[in-house]
Design an enzyme around this catalytic site. Sequence first.
Site, PDB file in Angstrom:
ATOM      1  N   LYS B  75     -14.676 -10.125 -14.755  1.00  0.00           N
ATOM      2  CA  LYS B  75     -16.104  -9.937 -14.514  1.00  0.00           C
ATOM      3  C   LYS B  75     -16.710 -11.327 -14.281  1.00  0.00           C
ATOM      4  CE  LYS B  75     -20.193  -7.789 -16.736  1.00  0.00           C
ATOM      5  NZ  LYS B  75     -20.674  -7.034 -17.920  1.00  0.00           N
ATOM      6  N   SER B 150     -23.235  -2.738 -17.135  1.00  0.00           N
ATOM      7  CA  SER B 150     -23.286  -3.821 -16.180  1.00  0.00           C
ATOM      8  C   SER B 150     -21.945  -4.166 -15.538  1.00  0.00           C
ATOM      9  CB  SER B 150     -23.848  -5.069 -16.867  1.00  0.00           C
ATOM     10  OG  SER B 150     -22.959  -5.522 -17.867  1.00  0.00           O
ATOM     11  N   SER B 174     -21.990  -1.626 -21.648  1.00  0.00           N
ATOM     12  CA  SER B 174     -21.661  -2.144 -20.318  1.00  0.00           C
ATOM     13  C   SER B 174     -20.196  -2.069 -19.901  1.00  0.00           C
ATOM     14  CB  SER B 174     -22.138  -3.594 -20.188  1.00  0.00           C
ATOM     15  OG  SER B 174     -23.523  -3.627 -19.938  1.00  0.00           O
TER      16      SER B 174
END
Lengths: 476, 483, 95
Positions: B75, B150, B174
């Site tokens: 990420k 997210s 997330s």
Amino acid sequence: MKWEVVIGLEVHAQLATQSKIFSGAATAYGAMPNTQACAIDLGMPGVLPVLNEETLHMAIKFGLAANAHIAPESIFARKNYFYPDLPKGYQISQYEIPVVGKGYLDIILEDGSVKRIGITRAHLEEDAGKSLHEDFRGMTGIDLNRAGTPLLEIVSEPDMRSSTEAVAYLKTLHTLVRYLGICDGNMQEGSFRCDANVSIRPMGETKLGTRTELKNINSFRFVEKAINYEIERQIEVIENGGTISQETRLYDADNNTTRTMRSKEEANDYRYFPDPDLLPVAVSEELIAKIKTTMPELPQEKRDRFTKAYGLNSYDANVLSSSRDLADYYEAVTKVANEPKLAANWVMGELLAAINKENLNITESPIKAEALGQLIQRIHDNTISGKIAKTVFVHLWQNEGSVDEIIEKQGLKQVTDLGAIEKIVDEIINNNPQQLADYKAGKEKLFAFFVGQAMKATQGKANPQQLNDLLKDKLK
Amino acid sequence: MTHYTLADYQQQLASKDISSVELAQFFLQQMAKHAHLNSFITVCEQEALLQAKHADELRAQGKAGPLTGIPFAHKDIFCTKGIKTSCASKMLDNFIAPYNATIVDKMASAGMVMLGKTNMDEFAMGSSNENSFYGKVHNPWDLNCVPGGSSGGSAAAVAARIIPAATGTDTGGSIRQPAAFCGITGLKPTYGRISRYGMIAFASSLDQAGPMTQTAFDAAILLNVMAGFDPKDSTSLDTPVPDYTANLNDSLKGVRIGIIPSFFGQGLHPDINEAINKSKTVLEQLGAVFVEIDLPHHDLAIPTYYVIASAECSSNLARYDGVRYGYRAKNPENLLDLYQRSRSEAFGSEVKRRIMIGTYVLSSGYYDAYYIKAQQARRLLAEDYQNAFKYVDVILSPTTPDPAFKIAEKSDDPVKMYLSDIYTIAVNMAGLPAINIPCGFSGHLPVGMQFIGNHLSESKLLNIAHQFQQVTSHHQKAPEISL
Amino acid sequence: MSITNDEVKKIAHLARLALSTDETNAFASQLENIFKLVTVIQNTHTDGIRPMSHPFDAKQRLRKDMVTESNERDIMQKIAPATELGLYLVPQVIE
């Protein structure tokens, strides 16, 4: 109207650690800009603080010395505000629960009396960087080397009633932190900084007046001057029917004035909250006990011991205990020459004068304590007179050898051979019949003339006591 | 080839059926082929091929470890030295991190090959991946739907079989919510189990990294590398890391699973309700016992979370000031202008909104009423879980109230968006581990359920998830575009 | 509760955000809605409950006082928007 002055001090002492409070960057003073600012000090994304153990130990040391409560658990909080020398947009400090709670310090006033000044708290925090206002085409330069340097902020109660008391407190604190080895006390380099909260109130009033906070007062002299100026200013404002507004004022040493920096209305809303990157700091009874065993003898204890053990008066004891290095030096001298009073006179007289003249630290003295002890020993055993000793001292300062070597080489040994002195005395009396007659006629001041002549003839080496006795006898 | 799991690739690499370079090349092609999903912010082709080559050399020398040569993606919230680390923000569009996050170092030293940095909501704030400076990510099951957030890029990429595994972070769901929306396995470990050093902070007391994979088995393999104490993170847990694959095959006989009846009432999509009911039957067949429990303060979860997370974020994001790195407004008139314009021009509206909420709740006069109150409510929520774990080993709950929603469906209404986090956020406030696994479908969209365990119970969660996946096939379903 | 535009402006200033009029209006109503959600915690009895800052009751770990970082100025300033002579530059700070 008679006014009472109320002063409280906030002192920021830079802790003498190798590395920063939350990072492994060096804290050395004077490095090239931003060469000691690592990712953590720069507030880079994602980096995290880890507390330096030594800073906690130093804070505990101070707490113990200040007779203070040590919090079994203290909390680091974030103080949020924007400023270019504050890289993260917040300063990590302690707010609601500081590591050191209430305590006190005793200060000695000019008249020799003792006054107790309350310590409100002392907390750990990180220092900010520095803004350099030299003009970079209309820009300010930011050096973050100092960002993250550990500070102990020591807050006093508003217990001082004059600038003199404030200075006495500040000096006591200054001596103490250096004794504890937690701060080098260098005010020029900003290692020991002071802000003063000053207010006045009518004598007898118990409610506190509105205070102003004075910043940028970084010498003992400026503290005194800034506070005095501010007291006068406040009295003038009030006596002219005005009111004091709560504000931060900057001391300007060049004009000896203070001026408004920011008012209460402009004061920031710091939005303190516990720093989620740091956990509560635990201090166990065991840790406190362990640190207690490493505590040095404190200034007050040393002062008391010096008066008792060495028979020094309180002034001498105070001066000699004003720094640990000086006290250590003095004690090393007395170890060689068991003449505490003579040693005190020499250390505080010749030695400190020479040291101050050359702007040295006592530890840098070219005359080591052992050598000064030797010198005093030679005065004591009558090898040399006190006056000759001053000559030896000058040679010692120049590193010309040991005390005995210098005495030998320069031929400074005191003449104690009674026959030799007698011969010289006889000669002088014979050569000065007029003075002899005058003396015998009652001009007793002339005794000194004969002593001087004899000393001159022996190049000062005659034992003064012997010479005196002999002359008195001969001039009868 | 795309339906192999990370464990399969381990075997193929070990038996030299395939090389690391071949594997990297294959997945780099997958990334190019599915570029329209927008699941990546940065593709690291050169670096990846070099790492893969190095992995092959190690293997030839007999020095390969279990993860040597395995491709994956980070990420874009983890700092990667020499590689852009943007956090999906214009603020860090030009930020080349000068250091690695601890887990970046750990995964690199395990020999893993990083193929790129995945898209996400800006600074990890969002539940739809619509808040990225680099554009929204599409759900591979339906391009008109969001992948969740997210960690939406990681979830979409793993679901579309663009990569076998990715890292994510979970502050209020997330990892788990996008995993549910995309039909993959996502584990949020115990707070402090994985180092936060070098992971760009959103809300420090809630943030936790974790693996996003096809299977629980793969998650266990990755957690073995990611977990562990880090002296650089004061909040990292100094407890030994077990082998998370060791207990995967334990029997579920007698395992007590808590169910909160109120979680399955109004507000929960009937398809999810049904999928979880069917899963319960499966789990019962495996020997698990269901126990009804209650989390009496659960209605405090969302407001508590938005006060605490926003407070922390408002302070964490103060460092972005245009002075030392990142975006700086052009020709600032003065210092205030530099600050205000740099921040206003570079932060997206959701980030600004959270900074505003956080600044408000910490400001003078509101601190006690909001922040302290929320911290007290946080303890009530955490204690609810501790009470529950007296009676059960784990809790089974929906991950989301609905399947993936349409792009732009909720982006104008922050409150609606926040309410969709109802099942995930209390877990973060209590610091608990939880795992999402696929458990069925709502129409063409996958749905997930989560198991929540007590602190450091990752092995148990992985065990239950793995056992479930041994007898079900939801996790093997892949979206059409990946075929 | 209602949140006025002035309050929004005050908060924005604390956070160093410059908001347009549209943004200010939007935030005022959005924040109001968000804080409506929050009233549920304010109606909860929390007397005597210790505020919880961390998921665990763990204590701060300490590091030894050792210098572990070296000069990385060039690396750090390569990504800086404006520097000169090793200093970060900002518009003049007036004291």
